[in-house]
Design an enzyme around this catalytic site. Sequence first.
Site, PDB file in Angstrom:
ATOM      1  N   ASP A  60      57.660 -62.604 146.850  1.00 16.28           N
ATOM      2  CA  ASP A  60      57.133 -61.236 146.887  1.00 16.28           C
ATOM      3  C   ASP A  60      58.248 -60.288 146.446  1.00 16.28           C
ATOM      4  OD1 ASP A  60      55.654 -58.952 147.313  1.00 16.28           O
ATOM      5  OD2 ASP A  60      55.877 -58.972 149.491  1.00 16.28           O
ATOM      6  N   ASN A 102      59.409 -56.306 159.170  1.00 16.81           N
ATOM      7  CA  ASN A 102      58.105 -56.629 159.740  1.00 16.81           C
ATOM      8  C   ASN A 102      57.924 -58.142 159.751  1.00 16.81           C
ATOM      9  OD1 ASN A 102      55.217 -56.120 160.495  1.00 16.81           O
ATOM     10  ND2 ASN A 102      54.935 -57.219 158.569  1.00 16.81           N
ATOM     11  N   HIS A 103      58.530 -58.778 158.746  1.00 15.04           N
ATOM     12  CA  HIS A 103      58.367 -60.221 158.584  1.00 15.04           C
ATOM     13  C   HIS A 103      59.627 -60.787 157.938  1.00 15.04           C
ATOM     14  CE1 HIS A 103      56.716 -57.901 155.174  1.00 15.04           C
ATOM     15  NE2 HIS A 103      57.528 -58.690 154.489  1.00 15.04           N
ATOM     16  N   GLN A 167      55.026 -65.031 154.662  1.00 16.38           N
ATOM     17  CA  GLN A 167      55.778 -63.942 155.294  1.00 16.38           C
ATOM     18  C   GLN A 167      55.385 -63.806 156.767  1.00 16.38           C
ATOM     19  OE1 GLN A 167      54.399 -61.172 152.310  1.00 16.38           O
ATOM     20  NE2 GLN A 167      56.469 -60.762 151.575  1.00 16.38           N
ATOM     21  N   ASP A 169      55.165 -62.707 160.469  1.00 13.12           N
ATOM     22  CA  ASP A 169      55.589 -61.474 161.132  1.00 13.12           C
ATOM     23  C   ASP A 169      56.583 -61.751 162.248  1.00 13.12           C
ATOM     24  OD1 ASP A 169      53.523 -60.197 159.606  1.00 13.12           O
ATOM     25  OD2 ASP A 169      53.474 -58.639 161.159  1.00 13.12           O
ATOM     26  N   ARG A 197      65.156 -47.657 153.984  1.00  9.78           N
ATOM     27  CA  ARG A 197      63.741 -47.411 153.786  1.00  9.78           C
ATOM     28  C   ARG A 197      63.047 -48.484 154.624  1.00  9.78           C
ATOM     29  NH1 ARG A 197      59.498 -50.788 151.638  1.00  9.78           N
ATOM     30  NH2 ARG A 197      57.928 -49.532 150.595  1.00  9.78           N
ATOM     31  N   ASP A 199      60.447 -50.712 155.638  1.00  8.38           N
ATOM     32  CA  ASP A 199      59.274 -51.319 155.014  1.00  8.38           C
ATOM     33  C   ASP A 199      58.164 -51.489 156.053  1.00  8.38           C
ATOM     34  OD1 ASP A 199      58.023 -52.762 152.761  1.00  8.38           O
ATOM     35  OD2 ASP A 199      58.207 -54.522 154.045  1.00  8.38           O
ATOM     36  N   GLU A 242      58.045 -46.204 155.199  1.00  8.92           N
ATOM     37  CA  GLU A 242      56.776 -46.411 154.524  1.00  8.92           C
ATOM     38  C   GLU A 242      55.725 -46.462 155.628  1.00  8.92           C
ATOM     39  OE1 GLU A 242      54.612 -49.729 151.663  1.00  8.92           O
ATOM     40  OE2 GLU A 242      55.869 -50.404 153.295  1.00  8.92           O
ATOM     41  N   HIS A 308      57.060 -49.088 143.207  1.00  2.00           N
ATOM     42  CA  HIS A 308      57.049 -50.492 142.787  1.00  2.00           C
ATOM     43  C   HIS A 308      55.743 -51.195 143.139  1.00  2.00           C
ATOM     44  CE1 HIS A 308      58.097 -50.472 146.978  1.00  2.00           C
ATOM     45  NE2 HIS A 308      57.888 -51.766 147.051  1.00  2.00           N
ATOM     46  N   ASP A 309      54.891 -50.543 143.922  1.00  2.00           N
ATOM     47  CA  ASP A 309      53.619 -51.139 144.306  1.00  2.00           C
ATOM     48  C   ASP A 309      52.486 -50.520 143.487  1.00  2.00           C
ATOM     49  OD1 ASP A 309      54.619 -52.872 146.279  1.00  2.00           O
ATOM     50  OD2 ASP A 309      54.688 -51.252 147.750  1.00  2.00           O
TER      51      ASP A 309
HETATM   52  C1  GLC Z   1      55.757 -53.074 151.373  1.00  2.00           C
HETATM   53  C2  GLC Z   1      56.397 -53.152 150.011  1.00  2.00           C
HETATM   54  C3  GLC Z   1      55.681 -54.191 149.187  1.00  2.00           C
HETATM   55  C4  GLC Z   1      55.753 -55.522 149.893  1.00  2.00           C
HETATM   56  C5  GLC Z   1      55.217 -55.398 151.314  1.00  2.00           C
HETATM   57  C6  GLC Z   1      55.520 -56.628 152.111  1.00  2.00           C
HETATM   58  O1  GLC Z   1      54.457 -52.601 151.308  1.00  2.00           O
HETATM   59  O2  GLC Z   1      56.408 -51.880 149.417  1.00  2.00           O
HETATM   60  O3  GLC Z   1      56.225 -54.280 147.905  1.00  2.00           O
HETATM   61  O4  GLC Z   1      54.987 -56.472 149.208  1.00  2.00           O
HETATM   62  O5  GLC Z   1      55.815 -54.325 151.992  1.00  2.00           O
HETATM   63  O6  GLC Z   1      56.890 -56.661 152.429  1.00  2.00           O
END
Ligand code: GLC
Length: 546
Positions: A60, A102-103, A167, A169, A197, A199, A242, A308-309
């Site tokens: 990812d 998160n993961h 991934q 958690d 940042r 995530d 985010e 980037h998304d």
């Molecule tokens: C956030 C990132 C994204 C990623 C996701 C999982 O949304 O911006 O690119 O795939 O987290 O980590």
Amino acid sequence: MQSHWFKNAVIYCLEVDVFNDGNGDGIGDFIGLRQGLSYLAGLGVSCIWLLPFFRSPDRDDGYDVMDYLSVDPALGDLGDFAAFMDEAQDRGIRVIIDLVVNHTSNQHPWFQRARQRDPKYYDYYVWRSDAPGNTSNQVAFPGKQKSVWQYDRLAKAYYFHRFYSYQPDLNTANPAVREEIKKIMGFWAAMGVSGFRVDAAPFVIAAKGGDADKHPHEWYEFLHEFREFIRWKTGDAILLAEANVPPEQLTDFFGPDGNRMNMLLNFYVNPHLFLAIAQESAEPIVRSLRALPQIPAACHWAYFLRNHDELDLSRLAEAEREECFRAFAPKKEMQLYGRGIRRRLAPMFNGDLAKALLAYSLIFTIPGTPIFWYGEEIGMGEDLSLEERNSVRTPMQWSSERNGGFSKAPKERLRRPVISKGKFSYRNVNVQRLRREPGSLLNRLERMIRTRKEFPEFGTGAYRILETDRTKTVFAHACEDDAGRAVLAAHNLSNEAESVTIRLWQSEFDHFVYLFEERESERVSDGKIELKLPPRGFSWLRLVAA
Ligand code: GLC
Ligand code: CA
């Protein structure tokens, strides 16, 4: 006094792998990035945000981390990172990095031990023994991911994964996990970064595996815990989160006293800006700004156009979303996850310079910190033949030389192909070429950055939307700081020239000065000013009291 440097920063987000290849192996690296710093300094960037650059199986794009305290060997080593940090500091450029907690990757040693039911690591993740029901409504990537539970043969249990199944958690409720997170922050803070940042912040604090999207109240305190930690480590480091949640939940991420996240990426106004441009109307901008909560004085929004998304349109009504698709991504292959657009800005606007400048002017003047996605400043295009979101992650186009000047490696060895066909090919769109053309996007944006920095009122002043006689097409707002310095910006969303009368909020002003146009200053009469705005044009003004 607390430093609020981030309120007047200009942030440039980039991925090291595709920015500049310093050793000719086809993959961007820290040596190359260090060489690229002079370009970023020249552009006026004051803060770089690095996408994940840690050791990772890279399924990812690095958001699947295997070792948080390392540099991916393909990009260099910690020494190269330190040398880059040193030089960034010399040039007065701060660096923030992604904190993806998160993961982890399923290849992370923590997860490998957890699978073996190691008593320490098992609780680093979220498990259940019985088969889950249908959870397709909880997945992050509809169409690409079916469930948020995956069976693991070794553990003989299901683990929770909000994102892809590789991934898992992290169990944030486990204090040992939070200690690990702080250790990661402490490490990179010691390496000199100015913040993180965060995530997927809402998922970090969600009741994992439990009742879908509930955020137990005490879990918000984890955000406070992280903030306190980083404040204690380095006084002015920030957390930029985010948090793509509905407007009424945003306040909880800043915290009641502004003591959780310093900044949030504004995922609510973002799609409304695109809607406004599609509809040639100021209304969606005003509506979305009014829907935002009042935020604590110490906090700030961060604005972006593309990242980037995918461009996530899920906060729009269905008809509005369809309108944006029609205007900016008419083909199915340009859309993603049923909610977004996997294109870059320049092609979405068909290479229209006025539209692009209008959009940037909006994110430069609406109170918040503007963020560029690398390559946007030269109007790079996308490659739809690449999977999912990789379409917008092609190598930086530096020149018309081989591989766009990104790398000296043979073409087949590049991390991703350089865009080499059509209007957005590196032969047409590259730094070297745009630098030579006085009116190019690059040069216009450089001037915009300089002007934005000259007038910090845009970042720190109190802000008000102004009344005009062109409500439908013109968006006008002003920012005034405590010392009474005031700036005003007016944007014409329509495709036709407009003459507009703007009513000021007080009668003290005597005249106004144009910040871009080559025009003499003009009088304020009767608390009103009159402007002529070209199609999709804008003006920035300084208001001067008698
Ligand atoms: C956030 C990132 C994204 C990623 C996701 C999982 O949304 O911006 O690119 O795939 O987290 O980590
Ligand atoms: Ca390299």
